[in-house]
Write an enzyme that holds these catalytic residues in place. Structure first.
Site, short mmCIF file in Angstrom:
data_model
loop_
_atom_site.label_atom_id
_atom_site.label_comp_id
_atom_site.label_asym_id
_atom_site.label_seq_id
_atom_site.Cartn_x
_atom_site.Cartn_y
_atom_site.Cartn_z
CG ASP A 167 -2.66 14.91 13.79
OD1 ASP A 167 -2.84 15.50 12.94
OD2 ASP A 167 -3.17 14.75 14.94
NE ARG B 232 -0.35 9.18 24.76
CZ ARG B 232 -0.53 8.60 23.50
NH1 ARG B 232 0.28 7.73 22.97
NH2 ARG B 232 -1.72 9.05 23.11
CG ASP C 275 -1.88 11.81 25.47
OD1 ASP C 275 -1.53 11.19 26.47
OD2 ASP C 275 -2.94 11.53 24.80
CB SER D 61 -9.51 11.89 18.33
OG SER D 61 -8.29 11.46 19.28
#
Ligand code: ARG
Length: 389
Positions: free
Chosen positions: A13, A92, A121, A173
């Site tokens: 990604d 994050r 996220d 993932s």
């Protein structure tokens, strides 16, 4: 040309995002944070450049992550929906903090991330960046581009010479850092099925765990883990050790259907051996040294604290105020907890603290008893009085 700083992982990604942003006329500067995910950062750098980045910043943030994000959450006993120890959620805001910092250094007008529009996220990155610098533009390529499937995205990568791992077929993932691993998608989306063994990265399967348990002892000072089996370690080393030992005994697996902030229920499995051991030990020590009212009130704070972390509100006023409360509760949280690790379990079996509020002469049923049982009669009368007609 406008400059943009992209949070870059080296995966499909974010690699496609580099190219996509370049096509929108951005000079793309990548930022890769080392939170202990065990990636090869030379390879990540190569990939960023091959995908079209003009530059990449790589920073080892493990110590800052542990000191400023993990420790406060541990002291708070923050657990989301009873199971999730928040490894991803805690990472994050730190990554976002550096995105903003690098954007300032590079005089960039915008920042970007590779999160989808369905997850938590994106919220964490954007809320944090927005709090730290509301003037920065934020772009989320994955939310905007029009690939209909992962295969289409892979085709785009191949057509544009974006280096991807086609050899490693990744059915899940995964987000990993030193505090834990989050695993979703693939067969895990079938809620009725037990996660297959191959979904777990570090914890040993029950069938491979020795039937003999292992005892360990963790020593805390003011809520901070300092020693393992009597030996002092710096936090990062201590946590790496505990991850290894815990994983050997299958400790720290959880399987959770959780409520995402964006309103979706999703199934995620987690591996967090060190975090599980330290939460268990820390909570146990608090049982010994906090008085009843403080301990019970702190449980309410734990719930709220976990929500704030999960919701991306790390830099909110409430979270900061709760930190001050939590810190004030930790001054006597010093002592040792002995734990038994066995077949996926982590159980506290022994405790010791110089601040212990346990008084054996009051609790004992033996002959050293100093508790005056006659006092109980009057106490109960007064306690019951408001409820009696
Ligand atoms: N559900 C977790 C959270 O929102 C983890 C999200 C990332 N998971 C992943 N497998 N990439 O914090």
């Amino acid at each position: 040309m406008k400059k943009i700083v992209l949070a870059y992982s080296g995966g499909l990604d974010t690699s496609c995002a580099v190219k996509w942003l370049k096509d929108q006329n951005y000079d793309v500067i990548c930022f890769a944070a080392d939170l202990g995910q065990g990636e090869d950062f030379d390879l990540i750098k190569e990939r960023a450049v091959a995908a079209g980045a003009s530059k990449i910043h790589i920073k080892d943030l493990q110590d800052e992550f542990l000191d400023d994000f993990v420790l406060p959450a541990l002291k708070a006993n923050a657990i989301y929906e009873g199971k999730y120890l928040l490894a991803t959620a805690l990472g994050r805001p730190l990554i976002a903090k550096y995105l903003v910092e690098i954007a300032h250094k590079e005089k960039a007008q915008a920042v970007a991330h590779g999160c989808t529009g369905k997850g938590n996220d994106q919220v964490r990155f954007e809320v944090t960046a927005g709090i730290l610098d509301p003037k920065l533009e934020i772009i989320a390529p994955v939310r905007e581009w029009e690939f209909k499937s992962r295969d289409e995205e892979i085709e785009y990568a191949l057509a544009n010479n974006i280096p991807i791992d086609v050899t490693k077929k990744k059915p899940y993932s995964i987000d990993r850092n030193i505090w834990g691993i989050s695993i979703e998608a693939g067969v895990l989306e079938d809620l009725e099925k037990e996660p297959p063994e191959d979904a777990y990265l570090i914890t040993r399967a029950q069938s491979n765990i020795s039937s003999f348990g292992k005892y360990i002892e963790v020593y805390f000072e003011k809520g901070v883990p300092k020693k393992l089996d009597g030996k002092a370690y710096k936090l990062k080393t201590l946590i790496n050790h505990l991850n290894e030992i815990g994983a050997t005994y299958g400790v720290g697996r959880t399987d959770l259907v959780e409520n995402r902030l964006v309103g979706i229920k999703s199934r995620e499995i987690y591996e967090a051996p060190a975090a599980t051991i330290l939460y268990t030990a820390h909570k146990e020590l608090e049982s010994l040294v906090l008085d009843r009212e403080l301990a019970h009130f702190k449980e309410i704070v734990s719930l709220k604290y976990a929500e704030l972390v999960y919701y991306g509100l790390w830099y909110s006023n409430l979270k900061q105020a709760l930190d001050r409360f939590v810190e004030s509760t930790q001054k006597h949280v010093s002592g040792s907890i002995r734990l038994k690790l066995s077949k996926g379990n982590c159980i506290a079996v022994g405790r010791k603290s110089k601040h212990s509020l346990y008084k054996k002469e009051l609790s004992t049923y033996g002959k050293e008893d100093k508790f005056d049982q006659k006092l109980a009669k009057g106490f109960i009368k007064l306690w019951a009085m408001p409820y009696q007609k």
